[in-house]
Design a protein around this motif. Structure first.
Motif, PDB file in Angstrom:
ATOM      1  N   THR A  99      50.798  38.816  37.930  1.00  0.00           N
ATOM      2  CA  THR A  99      51.505  38.849  39.214  1.00  0.00           C
ATOM      3  C   THR A  99      52.549  39.947  39.175  1.00  0.00           C
ATOM      4  O   THR A  99      53.326  40.058  38.226  1.00  0.00           O
ATOM      5  CB  THR A  99      52.175  37.492  39.504  1.00  0.00           C
ATOM      6  OG1 THR A  99      53.023  37.119  38.400  1.00  0.00           O
ATOM      7  CG2 THR A  99      51.134  36.411  39.704  1.00  0.00           C
ATOM      8  N   TRP A 100      52.548  40.772  40.227  1.00  0.00           N
ATOM      9  CA  TRP A 100      53.469  41.898  40.323  1.00  0.00           C
ATOM     10  C   TRP A 100      54.393  41.692  41.510  1.00  0.00           C
ATOM     11  O   TRP A 100      53.936  41.644  42.667  1.00  0.00           O
ATOM     12  CB  TRP A 100      52.682  43.213  40.489  1.00  0.00           C
ATOM     13  CG  TRP A 100      51.991  43.646  39.234  1.00  0.00           C
ATOM     14  CD1 TRP A 100      51.072  42.977  38.522  1.00  0.00           C
ATOM     15  CD2 TRP A 100      52.202  44.882  38.537  1.00  0.00           C
ATOM     16  NE1 TRP A 100      50.659  43.684  37.421  1.00  0.00           N
ATOM     17  CE2 TRP A 100      51.341  44.868  37.405  1.00  0.00           C
ATOM     18  CE3 TRP A 100      53.007  46.006  38.759  1.00  0.00           C
ATOM     19  CZ2 TRP A 100      51.289  45.930  36.497  1.00  0.00           C
ATOM     20  CZ3 TRP A 100      52.951  47.062  37.855  1.00  0.00           C
ATOM     21  CH2 TRP A 100      52.100  47.016  36.734  1.00  0.00           C
ATOM     22  N   ARG A 120      47.001  41.137  40.282  1.00  0.00           N
ATOM     23  CA  ARG A 120      46.289  42.267  39.688  1.00  0.00           C
ATOM     24  C   ARG A 120      45.448  41.775  38.520  1.00  0.00           C
ATOM     25  O   ARG A 120      45.926  41.019  37.668  1.00  0.00           O
ATOM     26  CB  ARG A 120      47.264  43.358  39.218  1.00  0.00           C
ATOM     27  CG  ARG A 120      48.015  43.987  40.393  1.00  0.00           C
ATOM     28  CD  ARG A 120      48.755  45.225  39.983  1.00  0.00           C
ATOM     29  NE  ARG A 120      49.521  45.774  41.105  1.00  0.00           N
ATOM     30  CZ  ARG A 120      50.257  46.873  41.037  1.00  0.00           C
ATOM     31  NH1 ARG A 120      50.326  47.546  39.890  1.00  0.00           N
ATOM     32  NH2 ARG A 120      50.927  47.301  42.093  1.00  0.00           N
ATOM     33  N   CYS A 121      44.204  42.209  38.514  1.00  0.00           N
ATOM     34  CA  CYS A 121      43.274  41.766  37.483  1.00  0.00           C
ATOM     35  C   CYS A 121      43.579  42.453  36.153  1.00  0.00           C
ATOM     36  O   CYS A 121      44.457  43.322  36.050  1.00  0.00           O
ATOM     37  CB  CYS A 121      41.834  42.042  37.918  1.00  0.00           C
ATOM     38  SG  CYS A 121      41.426  43.796  38.012  1.00  0.00           S
ATOM     39  N   TYR A 122      42.818  42.101  35.159  1.00  0.00           N
ATOM     40  CA  TYR A 122      42.987  42.619  33.795  1.00  0.00           C
ATOM     41  C   TYR A 122      42.968  44.144  33.760  1.00  0.00           C
ATOM     42  O   TYR A 122      43.780  44.773  33.072  1.00  0.00           O
ATOM     43  CB  TYR A 122      41.857  42.034  32.939  1.00  0.00           C
ATOM     44  CG  TYR A 122      41.788  42.536  31.523  1.00  0.00           C
ATOM     45  CD1 TYR A 122      42.734  42.164  30.581  1.00  0.00           C
ATOM     46  CD2 TYR A 122      40.747  43.379  31.127  1.00  0.00           C
ATOM     47  CE1 TYR A 122      42.655  42.601  29.271  1.00  0.00           C
ATOM     48  CE2 TYR A 122      40.655  43.825  29.826  1.00  0.00           C
ATOM     49  CZ  TYR A 122      41.610  43.437  28.899  1.00  0.00           C
ATOM     50  OH  TYR A 122      41.522  43.889  27.602  1.00  0.00           O
ATOM     51  N   GLU A 133      39.784  30.909  42.195  1.00  0.00           N
ATOM     52  CA  GLU A 133      39.624  32.354  42.143  1.00  0.00           C
ATOM     53  C   GLU A 133      40.327  33.029  43.319  1.00  0.00           C
ATOM     54  O   GLU A 133      40.249  32.558  44.457  1.00  0.00           O
ATOM     55  CB  GLU A 133      38.137  32.724  42.150  1.00  0.00           C
ATOM     56  CG  GLU A 133      37.419  32.330  40.872  1.00  0.00           C
ATOM     57  CD  GLU A 133      35.980  32.840  40.849  1.00  0.00           C
ATOM     58  OE1 GLU A 133      35.508  33.346  41.887  1.00  0.00           O
ATOM     59  OE2 GLU A 133      35.343  32.743  39.784  1.00  0.00           O
ATOM     60  N   VAL A 134      41.027  34.116  42.999  1.00  0.00           N
ATOM     61  CA  VAL A 134      41.710  34.912  44.033  1.00  0.00           C
ATOM     62  C   VAL A 134      41.308  36.376  43.841  1.00  0.00           C
ATOM     63  O   VAL A 134      40.956  36.793  42.736  1.00  0.00           O
ATOM     64  CB  VAL A 134      43.241  34.763  43.933  1.00  0.00           C
ATOM     65  CG1 VAL A 134      43.670  33.337  44.234  1.00  0.00           C
ATOM     66  CG2 VAL A 134      43.743  35.185  42.552  1.00  0.00           C
ATOM     67  N   PRO A 135      41.343  37.163  44.916  1.00  0.00           N
ATOM     68  CA  PRO A 135      40.960  38.568  44.784  1.00  0.00           C
ATOM     69  C   PRO A 135      42.112  39.420  44.239  1.00  0.00           C
ATOM     70  O   PRO A 135      43.275  39.179  44.545  1.00  0.00           O
ATOM     71  CB  PRO A 135      40.625  38.977  46.226  1.00  0.00           C
ATOM     72  CG  PRO A 135      41.480  38.079  47.065  1.00  0.00           C
ATOM     73  CD  PRO A 135      41.582  36.779  46.323  1.00  0.00           C
ATOM     74  N   CYS A 136      41.758  40.388  43.440  1.00  0.00           N
ATOM     75  CA  CYS A 136      42.751  41.353  42.962  1.00  0.00           C
ATOM     76  C   CYS A 136      43.195  42.196  44.158  1.00  0.00           C
ATOM     77  O   CYS A 136      42.363  42.691  44.926  1.00  0.00           O
ATOM     78  CB  CYS A 136      42.134  42.240  41.884  1.00  0.00           C
ATOM     79  SG  CYS A 136      43.181  43.625  41.377  1.00  0.00           S
ATOM     80  N   ASP A 137      44.501  42.381  44.325  1.00  0.00           N
ATOM     81  CA  ASP A 137      45.002  43.138  45.467  1.00  0.00           C
ATOM     82  C   ASP A 137      44.769  44.637  45.332  1.00  0.00           C
ATOM     83  O   ASP A 137      45.000  45.381  46.283  1.00  0.00           O
ATOM     84  CB  ASP A 137      46.506  42.863  45.652  1.00  0.00           C
ATOM     85  CG  ASP A 137      46.771  41.455  46.172  1.00  0.00           C
ATOM     86  OD1 ASP A 137      46.075  41.047  47.119  1.00  0.00           O
ATOM     87  OD2 ASP A 137      47.653  40.764  45.632  1.00  0.00           O
ATOM     88  N   CYS A 138      44.290  45.065  44.162  1.00  0.00           N
ATOM     89  CA  CYS A 138      43.991  46.489  43.974  1.00  0.00           C
ATOM     90  C   CYS A 138      42.502  46.794  44.155  1.00  0.00           C
ATOM     91  O   CYS A 138      42.123  47.655  44.942  1.00  0.00           O
ATOM     92  CB  CYS A 138      44.446  46.950  42.589  1.00  0.00           C
ATOM     93  SG  CYS A 138      46.241  46.971  42.393  1.00  0.00           S
ATOM     94  N   CYS A 139      41.653  46.057  43.418  1.00  0.00           N
ATOM     95  CA  CYS A 139      40.219  46.374  43.457  1.00  0.00           C
ATOM     96  C   CYS A 139      39.363  45.336  44.167  1.00  0.00           C
ATOM     97  O   CYS A 139      38.189  45.574  44.422  1.00  0.00           O
ATOM     98  CB  CYS A 139      39.692  46.590  42.042  1.00  0.00           C
ATOM     99  SG  CYS A 139      39.648  45.064  41.053  1.00  0.00           S
ATOM    100  N   GLY A 140      39.946  44.174  44.461  1.00  0.00           N
ATOM    101  CA  GLY A 140      39.210  43.132  45.169  1.00  0.00           C
ATOM    102  C   GLY A 140      38.393  42.212  44.292  1.00  0.00           C
ATOM    103  O   GLY A 140      37.801  41.246  44.783  1.00  0.00           O
TER     104      GLY A 140
END
Length: 311
Positions: free
Chosen positions: A286-287, A297-299, A269-276
């Motif tokens: 991946t962006w 970035r998550c779903y 598991e990795v954190p979303c770079d936008c919402c955590g």
């Protein structure tokens, strides 16, 4: 009634005792590893003497061995070559101990020195490899410290070394056709022998043990109702398919397999770079960024949620 064992029976008796003490150590009594070392060392010494006897029954006695060693030193040849020369000269080593009712036998080091001279006649490769010799030196040194001074045992090191020695001894006995060790083990100890004889099984056992030890350490002192707040996951390693991927600070992914040392897995598991929010890396988009880095970035943050609704 007298209790009597020949050298083979004596060796196997010590080996079975070593397996029994090893199992006790496995079951949580680390003190038993001390006695496993002592019994295993005795077993190794007797196995090497059995090998020497298979070459010549008199060579196992110190007076005979020294006679051969002296010739090797004088002619600057190996002790095996010296023995073969003496045999070619039809010299009977037995005459050297004829008047001695209880001749002294050779040491483990002397027996090993002779065995190290043996080479395959086809490939010219040594039958006794350097790892086997190093492990014998390690266990011999530890045995001496146990018997004569003080010592420190690292249980994992003891377990792995004894496992390597068991596998090397099996090969050694097969090479020189001395005995089939597997068929000689007592039924009550066979499961321990089988585990030590199988390198994969032993290493996996150690890797699983390490996972449990880390888990126990990280939750020590924490009340069960707070377990949910502890960041601890065990993932299945995609390389070896074992549930042995645990947190590892020095890894670039934050995880490492205790068995095969792999550090990559799409399940981590990795954190979303936008919402955590945390999700498996394989489930993240991946962006690519202008500076060459990549954002996870998550779903929802990737816009996939809205795109699916529009569809």
């Amino acid at each position: 009634m007298d209790y009597e064992l020949d050298i083979k029976e004596n060796a196997l008796d010590s080996f079975n005792e070593a397996l029994e003490k090893f199992e006790q150590g496995e079951n949580g009594n680390p003190k038993s590893y001390k006695f496993a070392i002592l019994h295993a060392s005795h077993f190794l010494e007797l196995i090497l003497k059995i090998y020497i006897i298979s070459v010549d029954e008199n060579l196992v006695f110190s007076k005979c061995y020294r006679h051969v060693a002296k010739k090797a030193k004088e002619e600057r040849i190996s002790i095996l070559e010296a023995f073969e020369k003496i045999r070619a000269e039809n010299f009977d080593l037995k005459t050297l101990i004829a008047s001695d009712s209880s001749p002294h036998t050779i040491t483990l080091d002397q027996a090993l020195e002779f065995a190290k001279c043996e080479k395959c006649s086809i490939t010219n490769i040594d039958f006794v490899d350097t790892e086997f010799c190093r492990d014998i030196e390690w266990i011999k040194g530890l045995r001496n410290n146990i018997e004569h001074f003080q010592f420190k045992l690292e249980p994992k090191e003891v377990r792995l070394c004894i496992g390597r020695l068991v596998r090397s001894v099996i090969e050694f006995l097969e090479i020189f056709s001395l005995m089939d060790l597997e068929s000689e083990i007592g039924k009550d100890r066979f499961h321990i022998f089988e585990m030590l004889a199988d390198e994969y099984t032993q290493l996996l056992r150690e890797a699983t043990r390490e996972v449990k030890e880390q888990e126990s350490q990280i939750f020590r002192g924490i009340r069960p109702k707070h377990y949910a707040f502890v960041e601890w996951n065990v993932y299945s390693c995609p390389e070896c398919n074992n549930d042995t991927m645990v947190p590892y600070r020095e890894s670039s992914t934050g995880y490492r397999c205790t068995f095969c040392k792999n550090e990559e897995s799409g399940e981590i598991e990795v954190p979303c770079d936008c919402c955590g929010a945390r999700s498996p890396s394989d489930a993240m988009d991946t962006w690519p960024m202008d500076d060459g880095s990549i954002e996870y970035r998550c779903y929802f943050c990737s816009g996939q949620h809205q795109a699916d609704k529009d569809d």
